[in-house]
Structures are given as C-alpha cells and as structure tokens.
Design an enzyme around this catalytic site. Structure first.
Site, PDB file in Angstrom:
ATOM      1  N   PHE A 165       0.892  -1.326  -0.095  1.00  9.88           N
ATOM      2  CA  PHE A 165      -0.053   0.176   0.133  1.00  9.88           C
ATOM      3  C   PHE A 165       0.713   1.080   0.026  1.00  9.88           C
ATOM      4  O   PHE A 165       1.584   1.524   0.929  1.00  9.88           O
ATOM      5  CB  PHE A 165      -0.963  -0.013   1.217  1.00  9.88           C
ATOM      6  CG  PHE A 165      -1.879   1.295   0.996  1.00  9.88           C
ATOM      7  CD1 PHE A 165      -2.964   1.135   0.363  1.00  9.88           C
ATOM      8  CD2 PHE A 165      -1.735   2.425   1.609  1.00  9.88           C
ATOM      9  CE1 PHE A 165      -3.851   2.249   0.209  1.00  9.88           C
ATOM     10  CE2 PHE A 165      -2.474   3.514   1.328  1.00  9.88           C
ATOM     11  CZ  PHE A 165      -3.816   3.324   0.797  1.00  9.88           C
ATOM     12  N   ASP A 250       9.200   2.956   1.851  1.00 15.03           N
ATOM     13  CA  ASP A 250       8.146   3.652   2.208  1.00 15.03           C
ATOM     14  C   ASP A 250       7.878   3.835   3.706  1.00 15.03           C
ATOM     15  O   ASP A 250       7.228   2.808   4.240  1.00 15.03           O
ATOM     16  CB  ASP A 250       6.808   3.092   1.405  1.00 15.03           C
ATOM     17  CG  ASP A 250       5.707   3.983   1.737  1.00 15.03           C
ATOM     18  OD1 ASP A 250       5.686   4.580   2.701  1.00 15.03           O
ATOM     19  OD2 ASP A 250       4.651   3.921   0.983  1.00 15.03           O
ATOM     20  N   LYS A 279       2.837  11.498   7.078  1.00 17.46           N
ATOM     21  CA  LYS A 279       1.861  11.213   8.264  1.00 17.46           C
ATOM     22  C   LYS A 279       2.110  12.233   9.643  1.00 17.46           C
ATOM     23  O   LYS A 279       2.004  13.276   9.750  1.00 17.46           O
ATOM     24  CB  LYS A 279       1.858   9.775   8.535  1.00 17.46           C
ATOM     25  CG  LYS A 279       0.778   9.159   7.622  1.00 17.46           C
ATOM     26  CD  LYS A 279       0.148   7.691   7.900  1.00 17.46           C
ATOM     27  CE  LYS A 279      -0.291   6.871   6.524  1.00 17.46           C
ATOM     28  NZ  LYS A 279      -1.556   6.535   6.638  1.00 17.46           N
TER      29      LYS A 279
HETATM   30  N1  PLP Z   1       2.313   4.689   2.145  1.00 15.76           N
HETATM   31  C1  PLP Z   1       1.987   3.984   3.139  1.00 15.76           C
HETATM   32  C2  PLP Z   1       2.776   2.886   3.785  1.00 15.76           C
HETATM   33  C3  PLP Z   1       0.684   4.277   3.928  1.00 15.76           C
HETATM   34  O1  PLP Z   1       0.305   3.607   4.854  1.00 15.76           O
HETATM   35  C4  PLP Z   1       0.003   5.460   3.244  1.00 15.76           C
HETATM   36  C5  PLP Z   1      -1.375   5.630   3.816  1.00 15.76           C
HETATM   37  O2  PLP Z   1      -1.954   5.099   4.777  1.00 15.76           O
HETATM   38  C6  PLP Z   1       0.260   5.977   2.325  1.00 15.76           C
HETATM   39  C7  PLP Z   1       1.611   5.604   1.682  1.00 15.76           C
HETATM   40  C8  PLP Z   1      -0.295   7.267   1.642  1.00 15.76           C
HETATM   41  O3  PLP Z   1      -0.321   8.314   2.401  1.00 15.76           O
HETATM   42  P1  PLP Z   1      -1.205   9.574   2.092  1.00 15.76           P
HETATM   43  O4  PLP Z   1      -2.726   8.955   2.555  1.00 15.76           O
HETATM   44  O5  PLP Z   1      -0.892  10.714   2.778  1.00 15.76           O
HETATM   45  O6  PLP Z   1      -1.329   9.927   0.576  1.00 15.76           O
END
Ligand code: PLP
Length: 425
Positions: A165, A250, A279
């Site tokens: 994700f 990530d 976040k």
């Molecule tokens: N990457 C990871 C591992 C995430 O858990 C999330 C969101 O939950 C994102 C990227 C996407 O972040 P955003 O919702 O700020 O675009």
C-alpha cells in the site's frame, strides 16, 4: 431538496449565523447525514462523529469519550492537539504561512536540514501527502535510471511487493495487488513488477538489467500488519548493492518511531537510497510529507522536473520541525517500543481462542481474528465500549494509537478490548 439548494442554505446559515455558531449547532447525526449526502462514498467510516480531542482521547458531540487506537492511521503520533505543536503553529500564523517555492522561506530551510539529518540522509524534496512523496520517489528512481544507470528510454522497471500500500494515485494503484484498489481505474502504465513480500529469492529472480529500484514498506501496515522475515530488509540492501539498484523504503506509516525504531528499516542494516515520509511529520495538524535521500540520487532533479504548490509551505515546514523536535526530546522511539511490547503481551495473554495471531512492532499492532468470527459485531462493541479501531485486511484490527498514549489509557483500552471480545464471542 437538491444538492445545490442544500449547499446554498448551508452557506446562507454560515453567512447569517457565522461559522462557529453553525459548527456548534450541528448534531452528530446531522454531520453524518450531510457527509453522506455531499461527500463521495470512498470511505466507510465508523458511525462516530468526532468534535474534539486531546492526547489519545477524542469525543463526539454528545461528550462520549473514546480511546483513539487508530491515531488517524498512524498520523497522530504526538496526540491530538499536542500543546507544543499548537504553540509553534499559532506563532507561525502571525508571521507567514504560504509563499510557494517561487521564493525561499526561512522555515523551509530549517525543515530541510532538520529532516535530512533526522533521516540520516542528504537531501529532501518536500511534498504534502504520502502518495505524493511516493510519486516523487518513483520519478527520482526513473530519472536516475535513465541519466545515471543508462537504462534505455522508457524501459525502467521498479520491483514492488504483493500486498503493498503506497497511496491512491493512478500510478500507485496500478501496481497494487488489491483488486478493489485498481479495478475500474485503468489503464495503467507499465514499469512495475509485483514480487511476493518477504521473499528475497523471488526478488532476486525478478531483477533485470532495466531494474532501477526496489520499492517496499518495512512492515505492510495497511496490508494487515505483515512483518517480513528477519534478514529480508538487509538482504534487499545487499541485492541492491550487487545489482546497482536503488532501495526505496516507504516509511509513510512505519516512520518516526511508530515501530519502536526511528524508522522501520532501522531494525536491520538496510539504509535506503530514498525513503518517503509523511503522516506524523505533520504533527496531526497538517499534511507534511517528503522524499528524503542520498545526494547521488536526489540531485538528478533539476528545476522544473517536479514540484508542488503547497510542498514546503512555511506553516507546514515549521510544524514539521516542531514534530521532529518532539520525536527527539521525548524519545518517541523508546516510548513506542516499551508501550508496544506491553500492549502486544497483553493481547497475547488474553487467552481468547478467536484471536489467531497478534502481530506487531512498537505501537503498530494487528490483532487477527479467526475466519468466521463476527468482526462486524466486534467493531460495534468496540465503539460502544469507547475504543476506536478499524479492520484492515484479513480480519485484522489495527492498533496504532498516538505514541503519547498514557499507561492508564493503554490499560483501559486492553480492558475494553477484552470485554468487547467476551461480549461478542
Ligand atoms: N504509504 C503508506 C505505507 C501508507 O500507509 C499510506 C497511507 O496510509 C500512504 C503511503 C499514503 O499516504 P497519504 O494518505 O498521505 O497519501
């Protein structure tokens, strides 16, 4: 009544009564009904309307209090309305908030250096959301492929993991293995290969001369709190070194102490070339995200290659700096490791047969229930007893409360979870 007339009447109310009065007068039920009528239905929220909060607690319009074990999907690490962050933000509101990158701003300078140093990296490309930070990393990797590694034009490949994700943009959902995330949103561009998560041999077998990057999460949080086998992260670093490939972590969800380490990858010798963060970098106040990396990759960007109107704005930058200072000052990594280990052990010793696995690191814990267990009824019971948590995939409830949650609140959360399971099971 049509949408337009409802919208007009809301604006009429706001203009005649003022925003504050309307805000205070709406009931929870009205807020939910308006949200359902005027907002697209791309979320299925818990039937709870939050009107305030502090630390790890939030409350609805009737004053019912909940322990927030979702923490805005790990984005609220500092607690709701963290007083230090609020103070910094308030001061900034009297100075300047948004200049765009057409000019320099001093807050951004502080942010760039503090974040690069905190991440033990060299350069930062500021963005707003995690998905944007990941798009940034993808662009950096591809430009590096063509301008440094000499991959033939438009042939660059990035290896990603099954169950990943990384956000919701069309590029990113194009390489999601979760059907609902990509079905009906194509066509998607090529250039990504999906490899089983945690499988080093499969990753090595997928490498070709055109592979420019391996892009993965240190723990798949949205995927159900899936922890890879020990040695996988450092093994990827070795693979990348051996094949002249970039390693991109990530860290949007696992970063900034969530897993009990400063970053998820720090559980092993797996330093990335690029890492994406977001976040909790916004302190629960604002969207603040970035791609952060080593100079040899980051400097492939030239003026005009990439950008964001709001990325690096003065208010976000100063809040980001304050968020970083809190992580260091209050030892968030230590707090997360200690509280997380306690919470995990409590879940493990609850002794319910319906719990098939407790997974987690730090304050990122997944509680997986047996197939067939009534998780819908459990979710309802959690709300009734004042615990907010939500299912991710595989019948797994994720617990990622604010890292500042107190011991008393954690104890109370465990008692409520136990009581809810007893009531449903
Ligand atoms: N990457 C990871 C591992 C995430 O858990 C999330 C969101 O939950 C994102 C990227 C996407 O972040 P955003 O919702 O700020 O675009």
């Amino acid at each position: 009544m049509t949408g337009t007339t409802m919208l007009k009447s809301m604006m009429d109310r706001i203009l005649s009564e003022g925003i504050e009065t309307v805000l205070q007068s709406l009931t929870d039920a009205e807020a939910i009904a308006i949200t359902e009528q005027f907002g697209t239905h791309n979320y299925h929220p818990l039937p709870v309307n939050i009107t305030g909060g502090e630390g790890a607690r939030v409350h609805d319009g009737n004053g019912k209090e909940y322990i927030d074990c979702i923490g805005a999907y790990s984005a609220v690490a500092h607690g709701h309305l963290n007083p230090h962050l609020i103070e910094v933000a308030k001061r900034q509101l009297d100075r300047i908030t948004l200049t765009s990158r057409a000019m320099y701003n001093t807050e951004l300078a502080l942010f760039l250096q503090a974040l690069a140093e905190f991440c033990e990296q060299d350069m930062v490309c500021p963005m707003n959301t995690g998905a944007e930070a990941n798009e940034t990393a993808i662009k950096l990797a591809r430009k590096w492929a063509y301008t440094v590694k000499d991959v033939p034009a438009n042939q660059a490949e990035i290896l990603v993991c099954e169950g990943n994700f990384h956000g919701r943009t069309t590029t990113i959902v194009g390489f999601s293995s979760e059907e609902q995330y990509h079905e009906h949103f194509g066509p998607f561009g090529p250039g990504f290969k999906i490899v089983p998560f945690g499988d080093l041999d499969a990753m090595e077998a997928a490498i070709t001369p055109n592979t420019c990057a391996i892009f993965a999460e240190p723990i798949q949080a949205e995927g159900g709190v899936i922890i890879p086998p020990t040695g996988w992260m450092s093994g990827l670093r070795e693979l990348c070194d051996a094949h002249n490939i970039l390693l991109i972590w990530d860290e949007v969800q696992t970063g900034f102490a969530r897993t009990g380490h400063k970053f998820g990858w720090m559980a092993e010798a797996a330093r990335p070339d690029i890492m994406t963060v977001g976040k909790p970098l916004g302190g629960g106040l604002l969207p603040v995200a970035a791609a952060v990396g080593q100079r040899h990759v980051m400097e492939v960007f030239k003026p005009g290659d990439h950008g964001s109107t709001f990325g690096g704005n003065s208010l976000a930058a100063v809040v980001g700096v304050a968020a970083l200072a809190e992580f260091v000052n209050e030892d968030y990594a230590g707090m997360s490791a200690k509280k997380g280990a306690w919470l995990k052990s409590q879940f493990e010793s609850m002794g319910h047969d319906c719990i098939v696995e407790v997974r987690g690191r730090g304050l990122l814990i997944g509680l997986e229930f047996a197939e067939g267990f009534n998780t819908k009824a459990l979710a309802k019971k959690f709300i009734e007893l004042g615990v907010l948590t939500k299912e991710t995939r595989q019948h797994t409830f994720r617990f990622s409360p604010p890292i500042v949650i107190t011991e008393a609140e954690l104890t109370s959360a465990v008692e409520r979870v136990d009581a809810a399971i007893r009531a449903v099971g």
